[in-house]
Design a protein around this motif. Structure first.
Motif, PDB file in Angstrom:
ATOM      1  N   SER A 224      33.913  18.590 -88.102  1.00 15.23           N
ATOM      2  CA  SER A 224      34.663  18.671 -86.855  1.00 15.23           C
ATOM      3  C   SER A 224      36.069  18.103 -86.987  1.00 15.23           C
ATOM      4  O   SER A 224      36.932  18.412 -86.184  1.00 15.23           O
ATOM      5  N   THR A 225      36.323  17.299 -88.025  1.00 18.49           N
ATOM      6  CA  THR A 225      37.694  16.800 -88.189  1.00 18.49           C
ATOM      7  C   THR A 225      38.303  17.081 -89.574  1.00 18.49           C
ATOM      8  O   THR A 225      39.506  17.178 -89.693  1.00 18.49           O
TER       9      THR A 225
ATOM     10  N   GLY B 256      28.681  22.901 -92.866  1.00 17.35           N
ATOM     11  CA  GLY B 256      29.405  22.166 -91.835  1.00 17.35           C
ATOM     12  C   GLY B 256      29.510  22.945 -90.542  1.00 17.35           C
ATOM     13  O   GLY B 256      29.342  24.171 -90.525  1.00 17.35           O
ATOM     14  N   SER B 257      29.807  22.212 -89.472  1.00 18.98           N
ATOM     15  CA  SER B 257      29.750  22.834 -88.139  1.00 18.98           C
ATOM     16  C   SER B 257      30.772  23.947 -87.963  1.00 18.98           C
ATOM     17  O   SER B 257      30.596  24.829 -87.141  1.00 18.98           O
ATOM     18  N   GLY B 258      31.864  23.925 -88.710  1.00 16.51           N
ATOM     19  CA  GLY B 258      32.889  24.937 -88.494  1.00 16.51           C
ATOM     20  C   GLY B 258      32.861  26.095 -89.470  1.00 16.51           C
ATOM     21  O   GLY B 258      33.794  26.895 -89.535  1.00 16.51           O
TER      22      GLY B 258
ATOM     23  N   GLY C  31      30.741  13.041 -86.536  1.00 13.13           N
ATOM     24  CA  GLY C  31      31.549  12.978 -85.318  1.00 13.13           C
ATOM     25  C   GLY C  31      30.704  13.339 -84.114  1.00 13.13           C
ATOM     26  O   GLY C  31      30.714  12.663 -83.091  1.00 13.13           O
ATOM     27  N   GLN C  32      29.961  14.424 -84.213  1.00  9.64           N
ATOM     28  CA  GLN C  32      29.149  14.902 -83.101  1.00  9.64           C
ATOM     29  C   GLN C  32      27.661  14.688 -83.333  1.00  9.64           C
ATOM     30  O   GLN C  32      26.917  14.404 -82.410  1.00  9.64           O
ATOM     31  N   ASP C  33      27.247  14.889 -84.559  1.00 12.03           N
ATOM     32  CA  ASP C  33      25.812  14.884 -84.831  1.00 12.03           C
ATOM     33  C   ASP C  33      25.363  13.622 -85.541  1.00 12.03           C
ATOM     34  O   ASP C  33      26.117  13.004 -86.273  1.00 12.03           O
ATOM     35  N   ALA C  34      24.122  13.296 -85.341  1.00 13.18           N
ATOM     36  CA  ALA C  34      23.490  12.257 -86.147  1.00 13.18           C
ATOM     37  C   ALA C  34      22.238  12.887 -86.737  1.00 13.18           C
ATOM     38  O   ALA C  34      21.575  13.677 -86.067  1.00 13.18           O
ATOM     39  N   LYS C  35      21.975  12.584 -88.015  1.00 12.42           N
ATOM     40  CA  LYS C  35      20.799  13.174 -88.654  1.00 12.42           C
ATOM     41  C   LYS C  35      20.030  12.097 -89.393  1.00 12.42           C
ATOM     42  O   LYS C  35      20.635  11.182 -89.951  1.00 12.42           O
TER      43      LYS C  35
END
Lengths: 529, 1165
Positions: B15-16, B69-71, B109-113
């Motif tokens: 995310s960054t 990754g998220s993007g 940033g957004q997720d925790a695993k």
């Protein structure tokens, strides 16, 4: 003053009554004038649908898979109703549902309630019908519930959304999950839930199941992309024609068999078999409501094992039978919904048994004709027993213990490679109870690959990502299993393919090789070897 | 060395940042690696990386590309690569690089695993390593983002945070369940003057606890634990916190880990961890079995270039909404109508004495103040300061600024009064003796009607909160609050989000509107919580929406959040037609445009006005009220401008300020202030009950005495019922003697599924078993609040001493923090908290050394499927499915890894019970207890009968209390608060002391059960001819017993003028959701004073509760006036009726006389 008062004559009883009546009216008016009267809320419940309205009333249906909605429509048309199927609920429906529904509802509520509102708004704003025409000329028929989850209280939600979106008084009728339709009795009913009705509707549901199961079995292995879907569409048209004209179903089913038989199938590539279970609506719908989960799994290279509505019917029959058996041996009958006071338990048990075998019988007959071979409907008693140590058979709501029982069955009997359980975000029975119990099941059977997915309608990317994460392992399992089968049979992959290619039997699109392991390709190896 | 011809590229698009590795596909050796922030330009950054990689490996012919990754999703297609799911990538990387690792915690940033590895034996004897992985649900996302935001809020620099040391001795409550909740708590801590370091430590501890309790899904992390992800890499104090808390869970669960290995080796952050996902993507990609020889083959950069130039916008058409403005003309006319005139502060003459009152609004993120002319009420000057962490410092600064402004003209300011509202008002009332401390809502109302006297609706959107006030005319011809809606925590943070988003995209806030107006389309955000919106943002970024479009979309979602989520009324027109928009967010014209369009679409003739001082509306309200109060009193209590500016203050928060008056040991903060003339005052914050407001034992005694008086005068049945339910109050009748006559029925199973029953008489069977040593523990949760007397009496009637029936304690935060780590799911708090109760029974009561509570033989927690209900004609009396199933879930949680019950030698029993079928209930209870306790069925049945009688006695006692209170308030023309909720809302840990807030302010509090249901009351309340216990007129689908009783209570209140409703629902409550609309209909139609908190959860949102309570009490004062009017009206009605009686009687008598006088007419033939 006193003198006058004393000399005043008394009123006769009739005159006194007249005085009191007139005074009451006055007092009421004055109380209103002084702001002392409080208005009270009542809910406008419209559920009346009479026989003389049938001819000019369109029944709107929706809520199941595409094939089911289509065939139920045909069945109802066949017994004389005007019927229209709504489109599969999409994200726009969800948005309508959220705008007009209560906060904190589950996504199936928003999707289905919003879908009805969306349709009515379209009729009004695009087709130009007046609100009155819509309300008088249509009713909505849907599966309802009997509590205890939000699903059981859908009708409340429909009423609220319809009221707030300007369709106050629009009628919503539900097939009550256990027993007939929720409707006042008295006048001749518009919808008669009699054996004839049940026969037609249940038949269409079962036909929908068998057709769906065929599609999900064949599509992952089709040689020409799109050929299965084309054949299924053709079959749907044939069955629609048959049900709506009340023709003999087996003729249509044989016709469908011939259509399906033309689809070329190659089952030699190992694919993970993924069972899709979960909350009833979320696992049944085929759209935004479950992030197109079935299609996504197929795209990712899996074969999807879906749960039919027949299973649901069998589950409901099992529930009623189990409850009756539990209570039949009490010293006294209880007066309650499930209590047996005033009921003939023996008769009830026999009719449930008859219903159970009738449903299984119809299913089996249709499956045999259509080519759905070696498909086993779940044994509800067995599933209940498997689950009972972990999830009480008496705790109800949604799928109850079924998800837990099914997962144990899948693992113990090596039915699949992976299980995806889809449920709405915050679903009480499924994510609030089942998933909690499943954690114990997974620690007991660590080899199980299990992915619970909570759907809200707007988090597709994340949900797909989680499924993908676990599918990797399932794919590896399927491949290992396949390689092991080759090793055990002593065949090379090329040899195996060549043998399948040269045999009519192994190329048969309806072939389901005998179950030895979960994967179809591996089972085919054993069959060939 | 020759450069390879084959390479495998792994790219992780987060995310960054973008991170990439280049590997040798044969050896998996890393040949190249780098990472860079992408500033939301992911495709461009990937292109830059690919170009650089191309230059570094000019000989590479066979390039495989794996993206994660998220993007990465849209870019994968453009480069021809293969998408690899992130967790799979990290898992493989860890398996490869750290084969001895047992679990992984990755915070992004957004997720925790969390990944926990497990080895198991397969059928063929080989061992297989599997990974249990879990990711946070969307409600808990934003871990790294939350830390970043909080760092900004407490004003710490990155470097400073990097050097922070974890100190577990000074921790404060922070709810880490969700980023918005955490932010709210952080703001409150800042306002209470807690040092930044302690706040950051508290946040770290809360995040760690949240992950250990929820994200592990009840599994125990296995050693070694690898900590990955940004926050774990750059925040050493967070790592220290993990190193402290993880071994604590290991110890409490009896997990065996090597005690001789240093903790740094058991729980570690590896170097280069940022590349794990990228590297894992390569490993995954290369090992995934596939038949496609061209899989993941890199297409070259041209298609990515094409995607950047054309592909993005083309794909967006379908999912997008329209722009904020359709044409330039539309924009021009909008701007003409809504651009606020620039405010010009007043100017003064040299030597002039400026007389004015100051109003201050100490908001969540900033403080605003206005100087208002004492005579005219005109705004002379406005001041604003971003919060610097202490409300007194902020106030001093802002007062200094105002004084400075006036002095800059050579004039002098005479402050005639000072009033405050907002978070800081409480402390200022004490320290500077503010004239006015009013609740924000009332301040906003006052401010709105000053500029728009005919306002019907005031919509205030601040940084965190949304407040919507519905006004009506009051007696004096002015306006007052008729009803109000406040955002709950789940819809908070809107203004802040617009600002944060603008910041993120590098758009100055003042340019937000123009930027958003330029967008030709906008993504459709789903409304609701700020965390969801932020998650949407990440999604939309991935889909390729531009920042301009994103800003437009976010403005468009704002009215939906206000009207559909917070207000929840689709027919806006019913509130009136004059809308005032205020609050800092309305300075943003994009937000105003979206609001105006939304309202106009629903209320075509609406007049929508933006408050001329939109950001300072609260401060103006405080000033107006101050001006009124000072003018009326003729003097001010304010210590004066000079004294206030020179106020000295000291904030203490250490062991000396901890409250020891109850086991909670609240960590309080004392703010001590001293004025230049020596007046001292102390403000205490951070306590969870009123005991925390005092410092000495004597003061506590005095407080307890006062409290006892209040309790007597203003009873709180919610508290009484919650206590009585678990006490011994009923003496069961003695067990019949052996052989006493007893009727029985013999049941025989016959063939063909038939059953025969035969009645007969026999003697009572006794076992004479001694149960004086048997102890049963029962969690004090859920429907136990309505059925506990039944179970207590059952065991007592069997001969168990009363002290042997042991209930866990009422829920508290400490209990939850300690025992809330077993659950694998995240349902409503009332069901989640069960684990903490079971933990208490197992680990505190069972091993109780004084043997007062333990050792326990059984823990009994039945699945209650149907509860007793007092209503008639309902469809069913079902419990909620979560409530009914929770005993099963609890069993799973406490037996899945270790069987904690077995280990403690306790048997856990969770049979399914139904209260609507007494015969079935008898049988199941005997099946459960018969053999275990060695009792006979006759004894069990006798105990059941006694248990039912106890439940009835409980009910009667509570009803009697209710009846008395209703009589009292009716007689005295007062208002009582009726708390409607589910039985477990009697638990002080679940209702968060909200009923008590009303009690201490002088309102008696009633519960649903306490409403009297005797025939007389029902007739009086509901009328003669109706069944007062039937609710089918408002809700026919009444399957759920507790929901139905709640709806009935609302109906009762709608018919009782002395009742106001406080409606509590817990977050995620699926059984309450369908009743929201119905209860709304009931209270609106009958105009019942009503306040609701619909999303209460584990954390206590103190600030938000207080605003609601204060606003509601303001409204109740109006209701009490109405009650007085009503009493007068009743007298008037009686008079009019008496008069009319005479008139009618006279008419009848006159008619009689006339009839007697008239000649008898003979009908004509």
């Amino acid at each position: 003053m006193d003198d006058i008062h004393h000399s005043e004559p008394e009123l006769t009883p009739d005159e006194a009554a007249e005085l009191e009546q007139e005074l009451a009216g006055f007092a009421e008016e004055e109380a209103r004038d002084l702001g002392l009267e409080r208005k009270q809320y009542t809910e406008n419940v419209q559920q009346e649908f009479w026989a003389d309205q049938v001819a000019h009333t369109t029944i709107l249906v929706s809520g199941l898979s595409l094939a089911h909605d289509h065939l139920v429509t045909a069945a109802l048309a066949g017994i004389g109703y005007k019927v229209k199927t709504l489109e599969v609920p999409d994200v726009e429906s969800l948005q309508y549902g959220k705008e007009f529904g209560n906060r904190g509802q589950c996504s199936p509520t928003y999707f289905t309630v919003g879908n009805l509102v969306k349709t009515l708004v379209h009729m009004r704003d695009v087709q130009g019908m007046s609100t009155q025409e819509i309300i008088e000329g249509h009713i909505f028929l849907t599966a309802g519930g009997c509590g205890p989850c939000r699903f059981g209280m859908y009708v409340t939600e429909y009423r609220k959304a319809l009221r707030d979106s300007g369709f106050d008084g629009f009628r919503v009728l539900t097939f009550q999950m256990a027993g007939g339709i929720q409707q006042a009795t008295g006048q001749e009913l518009g919808l008669k839930i009699d054996p004839n009705f049940a026969w037609h509707v249940v038949r269409s549901l079962i036909a929908g199941d068998v057709l769906n199961l065929m599609a999900y079995r064949m599509r992952p292995y089709e040689v020409v992309e799109g050929s299965t879907n084309a054949a299924i569409e053709e079959c749907k048209a044939v069955l629609y024609d048959s049900f709506s004209k009340r023709k003999h179903a087996s003729v249509a089913l044989y016709k469908c068999r011939r259509i399906l038989k033309k689809v070329k199938i190659d089952r030699t590539r190992p694919k993970p078999l993924v069972s899709l279970i979960g909350e009833f609506w979320a696992m049944t719908t085929e759209g935004d409501g479950n992030y197109h989960m079935q299609a996504f799994l197929e795209e990712e290279g899996a074969e999807v094992d879906i749960q039919g509505i027949t299973n649901w019917l069998l589950f409901m029959i099992w529930e009623a039978g189990y409850d009756t058996e539990q209570r039949q041996v009490l010293r006294e009958d209880d007066v309650a919904r499930k209590g047996l006071d005033g009921k003939n338990a023996t008769k009830k048990l026999y009719s449930l048994k008859a219903g159970y075998w009738a449903v299984r019988g119809i299913f089996q007959a249709y499956a045999n004709i259509l080519g759905l071979h070696a498909y086993e409907l779940p044994d509800m008693k067995h599933i209940a027993e498997l689950a009972s140590k972990h999830y009480s058979n008496d705790v109800r709501g949604g799928e109850g213990h079924m998800e837990v029982g099914k997962l144990i069955h899948f693992v113990e009997d090596k039915v699949n490679h992976m299980t995806v359980s889809v449920k709405p975000f915050g679903c009480m029975p499924s994510s609030g109870v089942s998933d909690g119990v499943q954690s114990k099941i997974l620690s007991k059977w660590p080899e199980a690959i299990f992915v619970p997915i909570e759907t809200t309608g707007d988090q597709q990317v994340n949900a797909h990502s989680r499924v993908q994460m676990m599918l990797f392992k399932a794919k590896q399992r399927a491949r290992e299993e396949f390689d092991k089968a080759l090793a055990e049979t002593g065949l090379s992959e090329d040899e195996y393919r060549a043998r399948v290619k040269s045999s009519r039997r192994f190329r048969n699109p309806f072939l389901r090789p005998a179950h030895k392991v979960a994967g179809i390709a591996a089972n085919l190896v054993y069959a060939v070897g | 060395m020759a450069l390879p011809s084959k390479i495998a590229v792994g790219i992780d698009i987060g995310s960054t940042t973008v991170k990439a590795v280049v590997c040798n596909p044969e050896t998996h050796e890393i040949l190249w690696q780098d990472y860079k922030r992408h500033e939301t330009r992911q495709p461009e950054m990937v292109l830059e990386f690919l170009v650089r990689i191309g230059k570094a490996f000019p000989d590479a012919e066979d390039v495989r590309c794996y993206l994660t990754g998220s993007g990465s999703a849209p870019i994968t297609k453009a480069v021809g690569g293969k998408f690899v799911q992130e967790v799979n990538a990290v898992t493989l990387s860890v398996e490869k690089l750290h084969p001895d690792v047992g679990s992984v915690v990755e915070l992004g940033g957004q997720d925790a695993k969390i990944i926990i590895f497990r080895e198991q034996e397969r059928d063929d004897g080989t061992r297989e390593k599997t990974a249990i992985t879990s990711m946070n649900d969307k409600c808990a996302s934003g871990t790294g983002a939350t830390i970043d935001k909080c760092m900004l809020k407490v004003g710490m620099e990155q470097e400073e945070v990097g050097n922070l040391v974890f100190d577990p001795t000074k921790l404060h409550h922070v709810a880490a369940k969700c980023g918005v909740f955490a932010e709210t708590d952080i703001v409150n801590l800042i306002k209470s003057g807690i040092p930044s370091t302690e706040i950051m430590n508290s946040l770290a501890d809360a995040i760690v606890h949240q992950n250990l309790s929820v994200l592990t899904r009840g599994n125990t992390l296995k050693h070694k634990v690898l900590l990955l992800g940004g926050p774990n890499c750059y925040l050493p104090f967070l790592v220290e916190c993990w190193r402290m808390r993880i071994p604590e869970t290991w110890d409490s669960r009896g997990y065996d880990y090597p005690k001789d290995v240093p903790i740094q080796e058991l729980i570690l952050t590896p170097e280069n961890a940022q590349y794990y996902a990228a590297f894992g993507a390569v490993i995954y990609g290369l090992s995934d079995v596939t038949d496609n020889p061209n899989e993941a083959r890199f297409y070259g950069i041209d298609s990515l270039k094409d995607y950047i130039e054309n592909g993005r916008s083309a794909r967006l058409g379908d999912s997008a909404a329209g722009p904020l403005v359709a044409s330039q003309e539309e924009l021009d006319s909008f701007l003409e109508e809504y651009t606020l005139p620039t405010f010009h502060a007043a100017t003064f003459e040299e030597g002039q004495v400026v007389r004015g009152v100051i109003g201050l609004d100490g908001g969540s993120t900033s403080s605003k103040a206005v100087l208002v002319d004492h005579e005219t009420g005109e705004v002379l000057y406005k001041a604003y300061t971003l919060s610097k962490g202490n409300p007194i410092k902020d106030t001093k600064d802002i007062l200094r600024e105002i004084r400075g402004y006036v002095r800059s003209f050579g004039a002098e300011l005479e402050c005639t009064g000072f009033g405050a509202t907002g978070y800081a008002a409480q402390v200022l009332e004490e320290s500077v003796r503010a004239d006015v401390n009013i609740v924000e809502t009332v301040a906003h109302m006052m401010s709105a009607v000053r500029y728009v006297p005919d306002a019907d609706v005031v919509c205030d959107i601040g940084g965190q909160d949304i407040k919507v006030l519905f006004l009506r005319e009051n007696k004096g011809g002015g306006r007052d609050v008729r009803d109000f809606r406040l955002s709950n925590q789940c819809s908070a943070g809107n203004g802040m989000l617009l600002q944060a988003m603008a910041d993120q995209f590098g758009v100055p806030l003042q340019d937000y509107a123009q930027t958003a107006f330029d967008a030709s389309l906008a993504p459709k955000f789903s409304y609701g919580c700020a965390v969801f919106l932020d998650a949407d943002r990440v999604n939309f970024q991935k889909e390729g929406f531009s920042s301009t479009e994103m800003l437009a979309g976010l403005a468009q979602v704002l009215p939906k959040n206000v009207w559909q989520y917070v207000v929840q009324v689709p027919r806006l027109a019913e509130f009136g037609r004059v809308f005032v928009l205020q609050g800092g967010t309305q300075r943003n014209l994009a937000a105003v445009k979206a609001q105006v369009d939304y309202i106009r679409a629903r209320v075509p003739n609406a007049k929508i006005v933006v408050h001329p001082h939109t950001g300072e509306a609260g401060a103006i309200g405080a000033a107006m009220e101050t001006r009124r109060v000072v003018r009326r009193n003729g003097s001010s209590t304010f210590i004066g401008l000079e004294q206030a500016i020179n106020l000295q203050y000291e904030t203490v928060n250490d062991e000396s300020t901890v409250c020891h008056f109850c086991p909670n040991h609240c960590s309080r903060t004392f703010i001590d202030t001293t004025t230049p003339d020596g007046r001292k005052s102390r403000y205490i914050s951070g306590f969870s009950c009123e005991k925390g407001t005092v410092e000495s034992k004597d003061a506590l005694k005095e407080l307890t005495r006062e409290r006892a008086i209040t309790r007597k005068q203003f009873p709180n049945v919610v508290e009484e019922e919650g206590e009585l339910a678990f006490k011994h109050f009923y003496e069961p009748a003695p067990m019949p003697l052996a052989g006493a006559k007893k009727d029985d029925i013999e049941v025989r199973k016959l063939s063909f599924r038939r059953v025969a029953r035969k009645a007969f008489q026999r003697g009572f069977k006794r076992s004479n078993v001694d149960l004086s040593k048997v102890k049963v523990g029962i969690p004090r949760v859920l429907n136990m609040y309505s059925t506990a007397p039944f179970f207590r009496t059952y065991f007592e009637a069997l001969g168990m001493p009363k002290q042997n029936v042991v209930f866990s304690s009422p829920s508290t935060e400490e209990m939850w923090v300690e025992g809330g780590r077993y659950g694998s799911i995240d349902p409503c708090f009332p069901s989640k908290v069960i684990q903490a109760h079971i933990h208490e029974l197992l680990f505190h009561f069972h091993p109780d050394k004084r043997k007062r509570k333990g050792p326990l033989d059984y823990i009994f927690f039945p699945c209650i499927t149907h509860v007793p209900s007092f209503l008639s004609n309902t469809m069913d009396t079902a419990s909620c499915p979560i409530v009914a199933g929770s005993p099963n879930v609890t069993k799973a949680a406490f037996t899945k890894e270790t069987d904690f019950f077995e280990r403690a030698g306790i048997e856990y029993l969770d049979p399914a019970l139904t209260f609507t079928e007494p015969n079935l209930l008898k049988r199941v209870m005997f099946e459960t207890w018969g053999e275990r306790l060695g009792i006979t069925e006759d004894e069990s049945d006798h105990a059941i009968e006694q248990a039912h009688a106890a439940l009835e006695a409980f009910d009667q006692r509570i009803q009697a209390r209710g009846r008395d209170i209703l009589k009292l308030v009716k007689r005295e023309n007062r208002i009582a608060i009726l708390m409607i909720g589910r039985p477990y809302h009697l638990d002080p840990g679940l209702h968060h002391g909200i009923p008590d807030e009303f009690q201490v302010r002088g309102y008696p509090v009633l519960s649903v059960r306490s409403l009297p249901r005797d025939p007389e009351t029902l007739r009086e309340t509901f009328g003669e001819d109706v069944d007062g216990l039937d609710i089918c007129d408002v809700w026919p689908e009444n399957y759920s017993a507790n929901s139905a009783q709640k709806v009935w209570a609302a109906k009762f209140a709608a018919r009782h003028p002395n009742l106001a409703i406080l409606d509590l629902s817990s977050f995620k409550c699926g059984h309450d959701a369908p009743t929201y609309g119905i209860i709304d209909g009931i209270v609106k139609t009958a105009k019942v004073p009503y306040s609701a908190l619909h999303d209460i959860d584990a954390n206590k949102p103190g600030g938000s509760i207080l605003i609601r309570v204060k606003t509601f009490i303001h409204k109740l004062s109006l209701v009490e006036e109405e009650l007085a009017d009503r009493a007068l009206a009743k007298v008037e009605l009686a008079k009019r009726v008496a008069k009319e009686r005479e008139a009618i009687k006279a008419r009848i008598l006159a008619r009689r006389t006339q009839a007697a006088e008239e000649p008898v007419s003979v009908p004509a033939k």
